[in-house]
Design a protein around this motif. Structure first.
Motif, PDB file in Angstrom:
ATOM      1  N   ILE A 164      49.673  -2.349  34.559  1.00 39.78           N
ATOM      2  CA  ILE A 164      49.636  -1.116  33.737  1.00 39.78           C
ATOM      3  C   ILE A 164      48.369  -0.197  34.412  1.00 39.78           C
ATOM      4  O   ILE A 164      47.411  -0.509  34.589  1.00 39.78           O
ATOM      5  CB  ILE A 164      49.106  -1.535  32.245  1.00 39.78           C
ATOM      6  CG1 ILE A 164      50.110  -2.296  31.519  1.00 39.78           C
ATOM      7  CG2 ILE A 164      49.112   0.088  31.729  1.00 39.78           C
ATOM      8  CD1 ILE A 164      49.670  -2.990  30.305  1.00 39.78           C
ATOM      9  N   SER A 165      49.140   0.802  34.969  1.00 40.24           N
ATOM     10  CA  SER A 165      48.147   1.916  35.918  1.00 40.24           C
ATOM     11  C   SER A 165      47.077   2.716  35.304  1.00 40.24           C
ATOM     12  O   SER A 165      45.920   2.839  35.738  1.00 40.24           O
ATOM     13  CB  SER A 165      49.059   2.909  36.567  1.00 40.24           C
ATOM     14  OG  SER A 165      49.481   3.814  35.744  1.00 40.24           O
ATOM     15  N   GLY A 166      47.388   2.967  33.930  1.00 43.89           N
ATOM     16  CA  GLY A 166      46.509   3.937  33.274  1.00 43.89           C
ATOM     17  C   GLY A 166      46.703   5.277  34.075  1.00 43.89           C
ATOM     18  O   GLY A 166      47.379   5.187  34.883  1.00 43.89           O
ATOM     19  N   ASP A 167      45.416   6.261  33.544  1.00 40.89           N
ATOM     20  CA  ASP A 167      45.830   7.306  34.420  1.00 40.89           C
ATOM     21  C   ASP A 167      45.100   7.403  35.660  1.00 40.89           C
ATOM     22  O   ASP A 167      44.065   7.637  35.881  1.00 40.89           O
ATOM     23  CB  ASP A 167      45.002   8.709  33.333  1.00 40.89           C
ATOM     24  CG  ASP A 167      45.857   8.912  32.414  1.00 40.89           C
ATOM     25  OD1 ASP A 167      46.915   8.382  31.890  1.00 40.89           O
ATOM     26  OD2 ASP A 167      45.464   9.734  31.550  1.00 40.89           O
ATOM     27  N   ASN A 168      45.978   7.071  36.641  1.00 40.68           N
ATOM     28  CA  ASN A 168      45.687   7.019  38.025  1.00 40.68           C
ATOM     29  C   ASN A 168      46.311   7.661  38.943  1.00 40.68           C
ATOM     30  O   ASN A 168      47.508   7.811  38.757  1.00 40.68           O
ATOM     31  CB  ASN A 168      45.970   5.407  38.488  1.00 40.68           C
ATOM     32  CG  ASN A 168      45.571   5.431  39.713  1.00 40.68           C
ATOM     33  OD1 ASN A 168      44.492   5.357  40.408  1.00 40.68           O
ATOM     34  ND2 ASN A 168      46.517   4.826  40.503  1.00 40.68           N
ATOM     35  N   THR A 173      44.396   2.967  45.386  1.00 42.02           N
ATOM     36  CA  THR A 173      43.952   2.061  44.250  1.00 42.02           C
ATOM     37  C   THR A 173      45.082   1.105  43.991  1.00 42.02           C
ATOM     38  O   THR A 173      44.955  -0.066  44.012  1.00 42.02           O
ATOM     39  CB  THR A 173      43.509   2.748  43.053  1.00 42.02           C
ATOM     40  OG1 THR A 173      42.498   3.727  43.280  1.00 42.02           O
ATOM     41  CG2 THR A 173      43.239   1.829  42.050  1.00 42.02           C
ATOM     42  N   VAL A 174      46.282   1.781  44.222  1.00 41.19           N
ATOM     43  CA  VAL A 174      47.552   0.866  43.786  1.00 41.19           C
ATOM     44  C   VAL A 174      47.819  -0.221  44.936  1.00 41.19           C
ATOM     45  O   VAL A 174      48.109  -1.450  44.505  1.00 41.19           O
ATOM     46  CB  VAL A 174      48.795   1.827  43.531  1.00 41.19           C
ATOM     47  CG1 VAL A 174      50.085   1.030  43.665  1.00 41.19           C
ATOM     48  CG2 VAL A 174      48.756   2.631  42.504  1.00 41.19           C
ATOM     49  N   ALA A 217      56.994   1.314  45.852  1.00 41.84           N
ATOM     50  CA  ALA A 217      57.259   0.528  47.079  1.00 41.84           C
ATOM     51  C   ALA A 217      55.941  -0.173  47.300  1.00 41.84           C
ATOM     52  O   ALA A 217      56.427  -1.271  47.996  1.00 41.84           O
ATOM     53  CB  ALA A 217      57.501   1.808  47.971  1.00 41.84           C
ATOM     54  N   VAL A 218      54.707   0.051  47.282  1.00 44.78           N
ATOM     55  CA  VAL A 218      53.662  -0.731  47.314  1.00 44.78           C
ATOM     56  C   VAL A 218      53.673  -1.926  46.680  1.00 44.78           C
ATOM     57  O   VAL A 218      53.178  -2.912  47.395  1.00 44.78           O
ATOM     58  CB  VAL A 218      52.334   0.347  47.462  1.00 44.78           C
ATOM     59  CG1 VAL A 218      51.098  -0.641  47.223  1.00 44.78           C
ATOM     60  CG2 VAL A 218      52.147   1.314  48.389  1.00 44.78           C
ATOM     61  N   LEU A 219      54.141  -1.830  45.371  1.00 44.63           N
ATOM     62  CA  LEU A 219      53.723  -3.114  44.509  1.00 44.63           C
ATOM     63  C   LEU A 219      54.873  -3.952  44.754  1.00 44.63           C
ATOM     64  O   LEU A 219      54.674  -5.216  44.600  1.00 44.63           O
ATOM     65  CB  LEU A 219      53.736  -2.514  43.152  1.00 44.63           C
ATOM     66  CG  LEU A 219      52.512  -1.600  42.612  1.00 44.63           C
ATOM     67  CD1 LEU A 219      53.060  -0.910  41.267  1.00 44.63           C
ATOM     68  CD2 LEU A 219      51.208  -2.450  42.569  1.00 44.63           C
ATOM     69  N   GLY A 220      55.977  -3.397  45.137  1.00 46.84           N
ATOM     70  CA  GLY A 220      57.184  -4.491  45.250  1.00 46.84           C
ATOM     71  C   GLY A 220      57.602  -4.873  43.938  1.00 46.84           C
ATOM     72  O   GLY A 220      58.297  -5.988  43.976  1.00 46.84           O
ATOM     73  N   ALA A 221      57.259  -4.220  42.651  1.00 51.59           N
ATOM     74  CA  ALA A 221      57.712  -4.614  41.510  1.00 51.59           C
ATOM     75  C   ALA A 221      59.358  -4.531  41.362  1.00 51.59           C
ATOM     76  O   ALA A 221      59.903  -3.503  41.859  1.00 51.59           O
ATOM     77  CB  ALA A 221      57.020  -3.856  40.356  1.00 51.59           C
TER      78      ALA A 221
END
Length: 268
Positions: A164-168, A173-174, A217-221
């Motif tokens: 859950i990213s929050g306001d980012n 950071t990701v 794309a970075v997370l690969g989720a």
């Protein structure tokens, strides 16, 4: 907005509007960034639409996750009362100090276990960093840009891992979250490219559609659920912009869009 009961699910999330999400996982009901006020003015911010379900429809809630308490679009008046009444509130250290002893304040990369209701052991709530503005924004005395904001990662044996990213607004950071946390199955990403002219020359305080697609794309989720892109007037992008960004990036198959109040499965 309806007050009919929101049925329990197995590992699913629904967005109620704005940043507010209900997450059913491990037999627990978790609510993130509660906002339940009717439309209206909140100082320099204006709420344009209420939630799909009000707080009375959620039934017993086990945990409230609060990314930050500084801005009314993430914690409005009724949302604060809801958080105050929750059996467990997990947030950042500064916000927890303002709520008092009942709140659990987690610094980045620290965690808090919660006993699950499905007999599967514990749900681990891990705090992760978030940057609520441009990377070169002026930092406060605590080192935060704009204010303290906390993201979260939920995980447990046999459960999908949810970020859950929050306001980012920070892809850096990701990427750090992705490096440290292996096998993120689902991501709940705050979008909307929020802008306030008086802050950082009007530059985005949260991710725009292209950065949400880049984060995916970075997370690969395998499952990406956008939130916090509507219901408030300071968003400069909406759902169409998110969908277009995923289409252009070739990632549309990851994006899960459902009407507010409808469930999305967290397992890819």
């Amino acid at each position: 907005m309806t007050s009919e009961e929101l049925a329990r699910q197995d590992c699913a999330v629904t967005i109620l509007g704005g940043p507010t999400a209900v997450i059913d996982i491990g037999g627990l009901r978790v609510v993130s960034d509660p906002t339940f006020d009717d439309p209206g003015s909140h100082g320099y911010l204006s709420k344009t639409k209420g939630p799909a379900f009000d707080e009375n429809a959620l039934g017993p809630v086990d945990v409230v996750l609060l990314s930050h308490d500084d801005h009314p679009d993430n914690l409005d008046v009724r949302g604060r009362a809801f958080a105050d009444a929750a059996p467990l509130l997990v947030t950042g250290p500064l916000a927890a100090a303002r709520f008092g002893e009942r709140a659990v304040g987690l610094s980045s990369w620290t965690s808090h276990p919660v006993p699950r209701r499905d007999g599967g052991g514990e749900l681990t709530i891990l705090a992760v960093p978030a940057v609520h503005g441009p990377e070169d924004g002026q930092r406060d005395t605590e080192g935060h840009i704009n204010c303290e904001v906390t993201g979260f990662v939920l995980s447990g044996e046999g459960l999908p891992t949810l970020y859950i990213s929050g306001d980012n607004a920070s892809i850096r950071t990701v990427a750090e979250v992705s490096r440290r946390i292996q096998n993120i199955d689902a991501a709940l990403l705050h979008a909307g490219a929020a802008r306030v002219e008086a802050k950082f020359d009007g530059r985005p305080l949260s991710m725009d559609g292209r950065r949400v697609a880049a984060a995916a794309a970075v997370l690969g989720a395998g499952v990406v659920v956008p939130a916090h892109y509507d219901g408030w007037s300071h968003f400069s992008e909406g759902l169409d912009d998110i969908q277009l960004a995923f289409l252009e990036a070739g990632l549309s198959s990851l994006l899960r869009i459902a009407p507010h109040g409808s469930w999305v499965a967290l397992r890819p």
